[in-house]
Design a protein around this motif. Structure first.
Motif, PDB file in Angstrom:
ATOM      1  N   UNK A  42       0.812  -1.188   0.000  1.00 16.57           N
ATOM      2  CA  UNK A  42       0.000   0.000   0.000  1.00 16.57           C
ATOM      3  C   UNK A  42       0.857   1.254   0.000  1.00 16.57           C
ATOM      4  N   UNK A  43       0.199   2.400   0.038  1.00 15.76           N
ATOM      5  CA  UNK A  43       0.912   3.671   0.032  1.00 15.76           C
ATOM      6  C   UNK A  43       1.561   3.922   1.387  1.00 15.76           C
ATOM      7  N   UNK A  44       2.844   4.205   1.379  1.00 12.54           N
ATOM      8  CA  UNK A  44       3.544   4.573   2.597  1.00 12.54           C
ATOM      9  C   UNK A  44       3.753   6.082   2.556  1.00 12.54           C
ATOM     10  N   UNK A  45       3.193   6.780   3.514  1.00 14.52           N
ATOM     11  CA  UNK A  45       3.304   8.227   3.537  1.00 14.52           C
ATOM     12  C   UNK A  45       3.708   8.679   4.925  1.00 14.52           C
ATOM     13  N   UNK A 148      13.645   9.750  17.020  1.00  5.44           N
ATOM     14  CA  UNK A 148      12.376  10.433  16.743  1.00  5.44           C
ATOM     15  C   UNK A 148      11.206   9.678  17.367  1.00  5.44           C
ATOM     16  N   UNK A 149      11.427   9.186  18.582  1.00  2.00           N
ATOM     17  CA  UNK A 149      10.403   8.435  19.334  1.00  2.00           C
ATOM     18  C   UNK A 149      10.007   7.137  18.648  1.00  2.00           C
ATOM     19  N   UNK A 150      10.879   6.624  17.779  1.00  2.00           N
ATOM     20  CA  UNK A 150      10.620   5.360  17.083  1.00  2.00           C
ATOM     21  C   UNK A 150      11.703   4.359  17.455  1.00  2.00           C
ATOM     22  N   UNK A 151      11.328   3.082  17.687  1.00  2.00           N
ATOM     23  CA  UNK A 151      12.361   2.071  17.914  1.00  2.00           C
ATOM     24  C   UNK A 151      13.140   1.812  16.630  1.00  2.00           C
ATOM     25  N   UNK A 178       8.967   0.168   9.757  1.00  2.11           N
ATOM     26  CA  UNK A 178       8.816   0.608   8.371  1.00  2.11           C
ATOM     27  C   UNK A 178      10.100   0.505   7.544  1.00  2.11           C
ATOM     28  N   UNK A 179      11.204   0.052   8.129  1.00  2.00           N
ATOM     29  CA  UNK A 179      12.470  -0.122   7.413  1.00  2.00           C
ATOM     30  C   UNK A 179      12.963   1.184   6.792  1.00  2.00           C
ATOM     31  N   UNK A 180      12.643   2.292   7.424  1.00  2.00           N
ATOM     32  CA  UNK A 180      13.123   3.590   6.969  1.00  2.00           C
ATOM     33  C   UNK A 180      14.342   3.993   7.788  1.00  2.00           C
ATOM     34  N   UNK A 181      15.463   4.340   7.158  1.00  2.00           N
ATOM     35  CA  UNK A 181      16.627   4.823   7.922  1.00  2.00           C
ATOM     36  C   UNK A 181      16.287   6.145   8.602  1.00  2.00           C
ATOM     37  N   UNK A 182      16.241   6.142   9.924  1.00  2.00           N
ATOM     38  CA  UNK A 182      15.889   7.332  10.684  1.00  2.00           C
ATOM     39  C   UNK A 182      17.117   8.176  11.034  1.00  2.00           C
ATOM     40  N   UNK A 200       8.697  12.192  13.072  1.00  2.00           N
ATOM     41  CA  UNK A 200       8.100  11.502  11.936  1.00  2.00           C
ATOM     42  C   UNK A 200       6.707  11.029  12.318  1.00  2.00           C
ATOM     43  N   UNK A 201       5.763  11.238  11.403  1.00  2.00           N
ATOM     44  CA  UNK A 201       4.363  10.875  11.635  1.00  2.00           C
ATOM     45  C   UNK A 201       3.857  10.110  10.418  1.00  2.00           C
ATOM     46  N   UNK A 202       3.710   8.794  10.581  1.00  2.00           N
ATOM     47  CA  UNK A 202       3.241   7.959   9.478  1.00  2.00           C
ATOM     48  C   UNK A 202       1.733   8.078   9.268  1.00  2.00           C
ATOM     49  N   UNK A 203       1.032   8.692  10.198  1.00  2.00           N
ATOM     50  CA  UNK A 203      -0.420   8.833  10.102  1.00  2.00           C
ATOM     51  C   UNK A 203      -0.843  10.221   9.644  1.00  2.00           C
ATOM     52  N   UNK A 204       0.101  11.053   9.281  1.00  2.00           N
ATOM     53  CA  UNK A 204      -0.228  12.411   8.848  1.00  2.00           C
ATOM     54  C   UNK A 204      -1.082  12.386   7.584  1.00  2.00           C
TER      55      UNK A 204
END
Length: 362
Positions: A42-45, A148-151, A178-182, A200-204
């Motif tokens: 799906x779309x990752x935003x 950024x408050x993400x594990x 999400x496998x995104x380099x933070x 970072x906000x994946x629900x924005x």
């Protein structure tokens, strides 16, 4: 513009949009394998805020920037504030990039063929980086951290003994879900790049209008199109363009010119660049690049771990010898010359022989 291009390139080379998977206790090799094999579900935003800093012994490369970023389904908006370029707003889709330099009231619209290298293919670019690291680096698991408050999972890639890599040593903190380099710290020669997501906000949620730059009153507009700005030349036209004799590699039974084209200067590229491509026994093997003399060469400082001074045609030159690029460069008669090796079967010593036997066209 050189600094902004470096920032944008290094920034978008890293983002990774992968489907949701648990990291758990994977080994470094498993993490890389999963990253390479993962598919977008799906779309990752997201909306994110990022700090970036580039430092080098060449102070002209030093830059500090803060970036706000919105991404959704291949659409991108960046709002960048840099100590070099001031405020810059960038919008991009699969066809073009618009860059608005707020302080200069200038808009650069580009439809270059390599638009995807900037913002549209982060997955493929990160795949390439991971694959390159597997060939030249030892990768170890350091542990877990919170970015950024993400594990996030911390990986360290160290150049193997006996290997040369322009990437140097890299630390990566990868979002567990999400496998995104933070966060990334890359040390290559005297250059250090630090990029870190601070939010970072994946629900924005946001609508498509955000990804359109829109009209800007009284702004100067420059359009860069690689197809219209690249000219095909004959060998005889080359010295006429530069207004002086030019040295080129001489053709013979094995070495043949396959193309000659000139890319005109613009906001991205400061000088006209002539590229002559050669084949060896019919196989694309090297490119000769010629441009006007430049006062400084930041590339040498960026890649000083894999660069050494050499003598070419009785001139001081540089050889970049790495797993990613092999290039011999020097300055002569007011022009910059660089021979880039494409065919790995060609020995580096052959570059020196070819350079020494160059012929003059007037």
């Amino acid at each position: 513009m050189k600094q902004l291009k470096l920032v944008v390139f290094l920034f978008v080379v890293v983002p990774l949009f992968f489907g949701c998977r648990s990291l758990q206790s994977f080994s470094p090799e498993q993490i890389i394998e999963n990253a390479i094999m993962a598919e977008v579900q799906g779309d990752v935003s997201y909306y994110a805020e990022i700090d970036m800093k580039i430092t080098s012994k060449n102070e002209s490369l030093n830059e500090v920037a803060t970036i706000k970023e919105w991404r959704r389904n291949g659409l991108v908006r960046n709002e960048l504030i840099s100590d070099k370029e001031g405020e810059v707003i960038i919008t991009a889709n699969e066809n073009d990039i618009h860059m608005y330099f707020v302080d200069k009231k200038k808009i650069v619209k580009t439809t270059m063929e390599d638009v995807g290298q900037y913002v549209l293919s982060p997955k493929e670019q990160f795949h390439e980086l991971l694959n390159l690291l597997r060939k030249t680096h030892d990768i170890e698991t350091v542990g877990k951290a919170t970015i950024a408050d993400r594990p996030a999972f911390h990986l360290k890639a160290t150049t193997r003994e006996g290997q040369n890599s322009i990437y140097g040593n890299i630390d990566l903190w990868i979002d567990v879900e999400y496998w995104l380099p933070l966060k990334m710290i890359m040390k290559s020669g005297s250059l250090e790049l630090v990029m870190e997501f601070t939010e970072i906000d994946y629900d924005a949620t946001f609508d498509d209008a955000l990804f359109v730059l829109g009209e800007v009153e009284d702004a100067e507009i420059e359009v860069i199109n690689s197809a219209s700005e690249t000219l095909e030349l004959t060998l005889e036209e080359v010295p006429e363009h530069f207004g002086k004799p030019v040295y080129v590699l001489e053709e013979n039974d094995r070495w043949k010119i396959s193309s000659i084209h000139l890319t005109k200067a613009d906001s991205i590229q400061e000088h006209d660049l002539l590229q002559i491509d050669y084949t060896f026994n019919g196989v694309p093997s090297l490119s000769l690049l010629i441009s006007q003399f430049q006062e400084s060469d930041p590339t040498v400082d960026v890649f000083d771990d894999v660069t050494k001074k050499v003598t070419v045609r009785n001139q001081e030159g540089y050889l970049i010898d790495s797993a990613e690029i092999v290039m011999l460069s020097w300055r002569e008669n007011g022009l910059e010359y660089a021979v880039q090796l494409i065919n790995p079967k060609i020995d580096i010593n052959e570059l020196f022989k070819l350079a020494e036997s160059m012929m003059t066209i007037k």
